[in-house]
Scaffold this motif. Structure first.
Motif, mmCIF file in Angstrom:
data_model
loop_
_atom_site.group_PDB
_atom_site.id
_atom_site.type_symbol
_atom_site.label_atom_id
_atom_site.label_comp_id
_atom_site.label_asym_id
_atom_site.label_seq_id
_atom_site.Cartn_x
_atom_site.Cartn_y
_atom_site.Cartn_z
ATOM 1 N N ALA A 205 -15.910 1.441 -6.203
ATOM 2 C CA ALA A 205 -15.065 2.233 -5.447
ATOM 3 C C ALA A 205 -14.688 1.661 -3.950
ATOM 4 C CB ALA A 205 -16.025 3.460 -4.890
ATOM 5 N N PRO A 206 -13.382 1.150 -4.006
ATOM 6 C CA PRO A 206 -12.911 0.367 -2.696
ATOM 7 C C PRO A 206 -12.650 1.371 -1.695
ATOM 8 C CG PRO A 206 -11.593 -0.136 -4.612
ATOM 9 C CD PRO A 206 -12.451 1.085 -5.020
ATOM 10 N N SER A 207 -12.981 0.955 -0.279
ATOM 11 C CA SER A 207 -12.291 1.660 0.711
ATOM 12 C C SER A 207 -10.827 1.139 0.901
ATOM 13 C CB SER A 207 -12.887 1.142 2.095
ATOM 14 O OG SER A 207 -12.215 2.035 3.241
ATOM 15 N N LEU A 208 -9.732 2.088 0.714
ATOM 16 C CA LEU A 208 -8.414 1.542 0.491
ATOM 17 C C LEU A 208 -8.193 0.714 1.695
ATOM 18 C CD1 LEU A 208 -6.344 4.694 -0.505
ATOM 19 C CD2 LEU A 208 -7.846 3.214 -1.938
ATOM 20 N N PRO A 209 -7.290 -0.503 1.283
ATOM 21 C CA PRO A 209 -6.641 -1.255 2.265
ATOM 22 C C PRO A 209 -6.003 -0.414 3.300
ATOM 23 C CG PRO A 209 -6.332 -2.097 0.247
ATOM 24 C CD PRO A 209 -6.704 -0.889 0.013
ATOM 25 N N GLY A 210 -6.453 -0.809 4.779
ATOM 26 C CA GLY A 210 -6.038 -0.005 5.860
ATOM 27 C C GLY A 210 -6.877 1.388 6.086
ATOM 28 N N TYR A 211 -7.666 1.548 5.556
ATOM 29 C CA TYR A 211 -8.511 2.726 5.526
ATOM 30 C C TYR A 211 -10.036 2.330 5.773
ATOM 31 C CZ TYR A 211 -5.294 6.007 3.480
ATOM 32 O OH TYR A 211 -4.179 6.701 3.347
ATOM 33 N N GLY A 212 -10.536 2.988 7.002
ATOM 34 C CA GLY A 212 -12.102 2.694 7.142
ATOM 35 C C GLY A 212 -12.728 1.403 7.059
ATOM 36 N N LEU A 213 -13.441 1.113 6.028
ATOM 37 C CA LEU A 213 -14.204 -0.277 6.176
ATOM 38 C C LEU A 213 -13.200 -1.495 5.907
ATOM 39 C CD1 LEU A 213 -17.308 0.562 3.900
ATOM 40 C CD2 LEU A 213 -16.905 0.837 6.368
ATOM 41 N N SER A 214 -12.101 -1.021 5.069
ATOM 42 C CA SER A 214 -10.987 -2.094 4.759
ATOM 43 C C SER A 214 -10.108 -2.254 5.865
ATOM 44 C CB SER A 214 -10.376 -1.941 3.397
ATOM 45 O OG SER A 214 -11.442 -1.780 2.353
ATOM 46 N N PHE A 215 -10.164 -2.212 7.055
ATOM 47 C CA PHE A 215 -9.406 -2.126 8.348
ATOM 48 C C PHE A 215 -9.859 -3.031 9.360
ATOM 49 C CE2 PHE A 215 -7.895 -0.602 12.307
ATOM 50 C CZ PHE A 215 -6.384 -1.004 12.133
ATOM 51 N N ALA A 216 -8.782 -3.972 9.901
ATOM 52 C CA ALA A 216 -9.050 -4.743 11.123
ATOM 53 C C ALA A 216 -7.904 -4.541 11.914
ATOM 54 C CB ALA A 216 -9.475 -6.150 10.866
ATOM 55 N N PRO A 217 -7.757 -4.366 13.235
ATOM 56 C CA PRO A 217 -6.505 -4.359 14.027
ATOM 57 C C PRO A 217 -5.617 -5.603 13.599
ATOM 58 C CG PRO A 217 -8.371 -3.817 15.376
ATOM 59 C CD PRO A 217 -8.886 -4.229 13.918
ATOM 60 N N GLY A 218 -4.242 -5.373 13.597
ATOM 61 C CA GLY A 218 -3.444 -6.457 13.167
ATOM 62 C C GLY A 218 -3.193 -6.708 11.720
ATOM 63 N N GLN A 219 -4.026 -6.084 10.899
ATOM 64 C CA GLN A 219 -3.816 -6.613 9.662
ATOM 65 C C GLN A 219 -2.731 -6.141 8.878
ATOM 66 O OE1 GLN A 219 -7.589 -5.227 7.625
ATOM 67 N NE2 GLN A 219 -6.293 -3.508 6.506
ATOM 68 N N PRO A 220 -2.434 -6.782 7.555
ATOM 69 C CA PRO A 220 -1.097 -6.311 7.013
ATOM 70 C C PRO A 220 -1.219 -4.967 6.291
ATOM 71 C CG PRO A 220 -1.637 -8.353 6.040
ATOM 72 C CD PRO A 220 -2.809 -8.011 7.082
ATOM 73 N N ARG A 221 -0.184 -4.226 6.396
ATOM 74 C CA ARG A 221 -0.259 -2.719 5.948
ATOM 75 C C ARG A 221 0.070 -2.920 4.361
ATOM 76 N NH1 ARG A 221 -2.279 -2.216 10.895
ATOM 77 N NH2 ARG A 221 -0.990 -0.543 12.068
ATOM 78 N N PHE A 222 -0.218 -1.734 3.617
ATOM 79 C CA PHE A 222 -0.167 -1.727 2.267
ATOM 80 C C PHE A 222 0.657 -0.273 1.686
ATOM 81 C CE2 PHE A 222 -3.100 -4.803 2.943
ATOM 82 C CZ PHE A 222 -3.296 -5.611 1.711
ATOM 83 N N SER A 223 1.327 -0.818 0.881
ATOM 84 C CA SER A 223 2.021 0.406 -0.081
ATOM 85 C C SER A 223 1.120 0.710 -1.143
ATOM 86 C CB SER A 223 3.222 0.034 -0.366
ATOM 87 O OG SER A 223 3.264 -1.033 -1.263
ATOM 88 N N VAL A 224 1.417 1.911 -1.886
ATOM 89 C CA VAL A 224 0.708 2.161 -3.070
ATOM 90 C C VAL A 224 0.833 0.933 -4.251
ATOM 91 C CG1 VAL A 224 0.826 3.442 -5.215
ATOM 92 C CG2 VAL A 224 0.750 4.521 -2.947
ATOM 93 N N GLU A 225 2.107 0.403 -4.435
ATOM 94 C CA GLU A 225 2.294 -0.707 -5.155
ATOM 95 C C GLU A 225 1.245 -2.090 -4.883
ATOM 96 O OE1 GLU A 225 6.268 1.134 -4.735
ATOM 97 O OE2 GLU A 225 4.345 1.157 -3.523
ATOM 98 N N GLN A 226 1.046 -2.414 -3.454
ATOM 99 C CA GLN A 226 0.316 -3.529 -3.102
ATOM 100 C C GLN A 226 -1.049 -3.033 -3.199
ATOM 101 O OE1 GLN A 226 2.402 -3.496 0.731
ATOM 102 N NE2 GLN A 226 3.310 -5.573 0.410
ATOM 103 N N ILE A 227 -1.548 -1.971 -2.957
ATOM 104 C CA ILE A 227 -2.685 -1.487 -3.322
ATOM 105 C C ILE A 227 -3.370 -1.778 -4.807
ATOM 106 C CG2 ILE A 227 -4.690 0.235 -3.075
ATOM 107 C CD1 ILE A 227 -3.197 1.670 -0.682
ATOM 108 N N ALA A 228 -2.459 -1.178 -5.490
ATOM 109 C CA ALA A 228 -2.739 -1.437 -7.120
ATOM 110 C C ALA A 228 -2.948 -2.643 -7.570
ATOM 111 C CB ALA A 228 -1.534 -0.632 -7.876
ATOM 112 N N ASP A 229 -2.033 -3.546 -6.761
ATOM 113 C CA ASP A 229 -2.136 -4.854 -7.114
ATOM 114 C C ASP A 229 -3.428 -5.541 -6.711
ATOM 115 O OD1 ASP A 229 0.341 -4.921 -8.628
ATOM 116 O OD2 ASP A 229 1.344 -5.791 -7.075
ATOM 117 N N ALA A 230 -3.723 -5.106 -5.276
ATOM 118 C CA ALA A 230 -5.124 -5.856 -5.064
ATOM 119 C C ALA A 230 -6.275 -5.432 -5.694
ATOM 120 C CB ALA A 230 -4.817 -5.491 -3.341
ATOM 121 N N PHE A 231 -6.044 -3.974 -6.347
ATOM 122 C CA PHE A 231 -7.257 -3.721 -6.915
ATOM 123 C C PHE A 231 -7.537 -4.220 -8.510
ATOM 124 C CE2 PHE A 231 -7.973 0.819 -4.513
ATOM 125 C CZ PHE A 231 -8.329 0.234 -3.315
ATOM 126 N N ALA A 232 -6.190 -4.436 -9.037
ATOM 127 C CA ALA A 232 -6.133 -4.910 -10.210
ATOM 128 C C ALA A 232 -6.936 -6.473 -10.101
ATOM 129 C CB ALA A 232 -4.950 -5.193 -10.843
#
Length: 384
Positions: A133-160
């Protein structure tokens, strides 16, 4: 990409700062009319603020999260954090569990044990899942200021990549609601060879009245619900999808503003008959809100809305998801498309269940019922 154990620890200074801000809150007046008619109710928020300031124990919620196996891995240009809970059974199936907005991995605290260790809850250990169960990129634990933003498509690729390359699962199951539903469906489309199935508690279909050509009872009900949704309930997504940075200033600076923005959705989208505390306790609400607050992630959590509004739909026109699909229709979900419409996108619907109770936050509202449906959907797919 070697994962390392991770523990969340909010500095004491940040907790002190939150309390000081709560104590200095400047509240608006209450608009005339019924409570909640124009948004979050003033009287109810006063009670929530008092609870947050004097009774809520963040350290207890932090410990609850840290009790699970938490990991961090550098992936897709960020530090991705996730729970990785081994299944208790003869052959646990790997399951990617994805949350959405305005949720977090706190949504899954009661669902995960029912999936990982079903025998503990009277189920069959043969139905066990190893839950990621990941914390979505850009959400909560998976966020740091200035990091890249993610679309659904990019999140799916990262999770794969997380599931296959980092964790070594050749094939895996998926489940999600809200953005998690779009992520799961996208995985079934572009990573079909890795995806055992897609189980959803929200249908990620285009909300276009013109697409509805059927005229049966289910279609008529959906048309009424969709008309109301488009006219009354989409202001938040328009703002988050067009000017996310502007809104982020207010909600990153005001904890009460952040809570009011999230709470209104939790009430409106849940099966609570107007009484939000019949669905969630104040502590459950504040655990989720506080995670957004302490991580400063609210602005980046808006990005999937911006990406969707300014880019293609995650399931492009004319394409379909062919892996096995299962769906739970909870009665107070924000919209409930008919099966005939879903079948145009999902060509192998194996299970379609109409649930007796529950809403958008099914993992929190009805964890036992949702877990049973996930187990039932994947049971015949375990032999594949």
């Amino acid at each position: 990409m070697t994962p390392t154990p991770f523990q969340l620890h909010v500095p004491e200074a940040a907790i002190t700062d939150l309390r000081e801000r709560l104590a200095r809150t400047r509240l608006p007046d209450q608009a005339p009319g019924e409570p909640w008619a124009y948004g979050t109710d003033l009287a109810w928020m006063r009670g929530l603020i008092a609870h947050w300031l004097h009774e809520f124990d963040w350290r207890a919620q932090e410990a609850r999260l840290n009790a699970w196996p938490l990991f961090s891995v550098p992936l897709a240009g960020i530090d991705l954090r996730y729970l990785h809970v081994p299944g208790v059974g003869p052959r646990p199936m790997p399951l990617l569990l994805s949350h959405g907005w305005p949720g977090s991995i706190f949504e899954f605290m009661d669902l995960i044990p029912r999936l990982a260790d079903p025998a503990r809850f009277g189920g069959d250990p043969a139905d066990a899942f190893t839950v990621v169960a990941p914390s979505l990129p850009g959400y909560g634990l998976s966020f740091a200021p200035g990091q890249p933003r993610f679309s659904v498509e990019q999140i799916a690729d990262a999770f794969a990549s997380l599931m296959s390359q980092t964790l070594g699962y050749r094939r895996f199951a998926t489940q999600g609601g809200d953005w998690g539903a779009s992520i799961s469906a996208r995985l079934g489309l572009v990573h079909a060879e890795r995806t055992i199935g897609v189980h959803l508690n929200l249908l990620p279909l285009r909300r276009d009245p013109a697409a509805l050509v059927d005229d049966d009872d289910a279609a008529r009900r959906y048309r009424i619900d969709l008309d109301r949704w488009l006219s009354e309930e989409t202001g938040y997504s328009t703002q988050q999808g067009t000017r996310p940075q502007t809104l982020a200033f207010a909600l990153t600076d005001s904890p009460v503003g952040l809570a009011a923005w999230i709470v209104e959705k939790m009430r409106a989208w849940s099966d609570c008959n107007g009484d939000i505390e019949s669905a969630f306790s104040k502590d459950e609400i504040l655990a989720n809100v506080s995670l957004y607050w302490f991580t400063g992630a609210i602005g980046s959590s808006f990005w999937p809305y911006y990406a969707r509004q300014h880019g293609p739909w995650p399931i492009p026109d004319g394409e379909t998801v062919g892996v096995p699909m299962g769906y739970c229709e909870f009665p107070k979900e924000i919209v409930r498309p008919p099966r005939s419409l879903a079948a145009r996108t999902f060509t192998d619907i194996r299970r379609w269940s109409v649930m007796p109770a529950g809403g958008h936050f099914a993992a929190m509202e009805e964890p036992e019922a949702l877990a049973a449906e996930i187990r039932a959907f994947y049971r015949p797919l375990r032999a594949d």
